[in-house]
Enzyme design. Structure first.
Site, PDB file in Angstrom:
ATOM      1  N   GLY A  78      44.542 -22.852 -57.166  1.00 25.07           N
ATOM      2  CA  GLY A  78      43.968 -22.147 -58.312  1.00 25.07           C
ATOM      3  C   GLY A  78      44.818 -22.202 -59.560  1.00 25.07           C
ATOM      4  N   HIS A 136      54.410 -19.698 -63.464  1.00 21.65           N
ATOM      5  CA  HIS A 136      54.277 -18.291 -63.849  1.00 21.65           C
ATOM      6  C   HIS A 136      53.974 -17.438 -62.629  1.00 21.65           C
ATOM      7  CE1 HIS A 136      50.375 -20.340 -64.224  1.00 21.65           C
ATOM      8  NE2 HIS A 136      49.838 -19.213 -63.765  1.00 21.65           N
TER       9      HIS A 136
HETATM   10  P1  AMP Z   1      46.839 -19.780 -62.966  1.00 22.76           P
HETATM   11  O1  AMP Z   1      45.374 -19.931 -62.659  1.00 22.76           O
HETATM   12  O2  AMP Z   1      47.642 -19.244 -61.822  1.00 22.76           O
HETATM   13  O3  AMP Z   1      47.411 -21.055 -63.544  1.00 22.76           O
HETATM   14  O4  AMP Z   1      46.920 -18.649 -64.071  1.00 22.76           O
HETATM   15  C1  AMP Z   1      46.834 -18.908 -65.439  1.00 22.76           C
HETATM   16  C2  AMP Z   1      46.540 -17.585 -66.097  1.00 22.76           C
HETATM   17  O5  AMP Z   1      46.861 -17.700 -67.458  1.00 22.76           O
HETATM   18  C3  AMP Z   1      45.084 -17.146 -66.018  1.00 22.76           C
HETATM   19  O6  AMP Z   1      45.016 -15.887 -65.354  1.00 22.76           O
HETATM   20  C4  AMP Z   1      44.651 -17.044 -67.477  1.00 22.76           C
HETATM   21  O7  AMP Z   1      43.790 -15.965 -67.718  1.00 22.76           O
HETATM   22  C5  AMP Z   1      45.977 -16.886 -68.185  1.00 22.76           C
HETATM   23  N1  AMP Z   1      46.025 -17.348 -69.557  1.00 22.76           N
HETATM   24  C6  AMP Z   1      45.641 -18.558 -70.043  1.00 22.76           C
HETATM   25  N2  AMP Z   1      45.884 -18.631 -71.350  1.00 22.76           N
HETATM   26  C7  AMP Z   1      46.452 -17.456 -71.712  1.00 22.76           C
HETATM   27  C8  AMP Z   1      46.942 -16.931 -72.944  1.00 22.76           C
HETATM   28  N3  AMP Z   1      46.904 -17.630 -74.083  1.00 22.76           N
HETATM   29  N4  AMP Z   1      47.460 -15.680 -72.945  1.00 22.76           N
HETATM   30  C9  AMP Z   1      47.510 -14.962 -71.813  1.00 22.76           C
HETATM   31  N5  AMP Z   1      47.075 -15.407 -70.612  1.00 22.76           N
HETATM   32  C10 AMP Z   1      46.546 -16.637 -70.563  1.00 22.76           C
END
Ligand code: AMP
Length: 113
Positions: free
Chosen positions: A92, A99
């Site tokens: 996912g 992160h």
């Molecule tokens: P993942 O799917 O583990 O790669 O998580 C990526 C996360 O980043 C998702 O939950 C998104 O909602 C979040 N995300 C993407 N762009 C941003 C942004 N500019 N600011 C804050 N969160 C973000």
């Protein structure tokens, strides 16, 4: 890394709701919150995935976990919280800058979907 949204957030080029920051890492709110509290913890250094992290980055990875714990304390997540790291597309991962997701304020199922 050019084109990396989390590098741009770390460098202040893209606005975010910053919760905590130090010289190595940053915590900010997820824009697509999946829990009452949903905060991302990132290293300022670009590491795409956990699988690509080096032995030398072990201290930095530990630092991210300790920042997650500190933020959880600051956010009063006293009933418990979940820390998630998605590694790779099948898990996912959508942003390829490592992160942690810190989520709290509700109960969570196990196993996750
Ligand atoms: P993942 O799917 O583990 O790669 O998580 C990526 C996360 O980043 C998702 O939950 C998104 O909602 C979040 N995300 C993407 N762009 C941003 C942004 N500019 N600011 C804050 N969160 C973000």
């Amino acid at each position: 890394m050019p084109g990396c949204i989390f590098c741009k957030i770390a460098q202040g080029e893209v606005q975010s709701d910053i919760i905590r920051e130090d010289d190595q890492a940053m915590a900010f709110r997820d824009v697509n919150s999946q829990a009452p509290t949903h905060i991302l913890i990132i290293p300022k250094k670009h590491i795409p995935t956990l699988a690509e992290a080096s032995e030398q980055e072990g201290g930095l990875l530990g630092h991210l976990l300790l920042m997650a714990r500190q933020v959880a304390e600051d956010q009063n997540l006293t009933d418990g919280y979940r820390v998630v790291l998605n590694n790779g597309v099948a898990a996912g991962q959508t942003v390829f800058h490592i992160h942690l997701h810190l989520m709290g304020g509700r109960t969570f199922d196990w196993p996750p979907g």
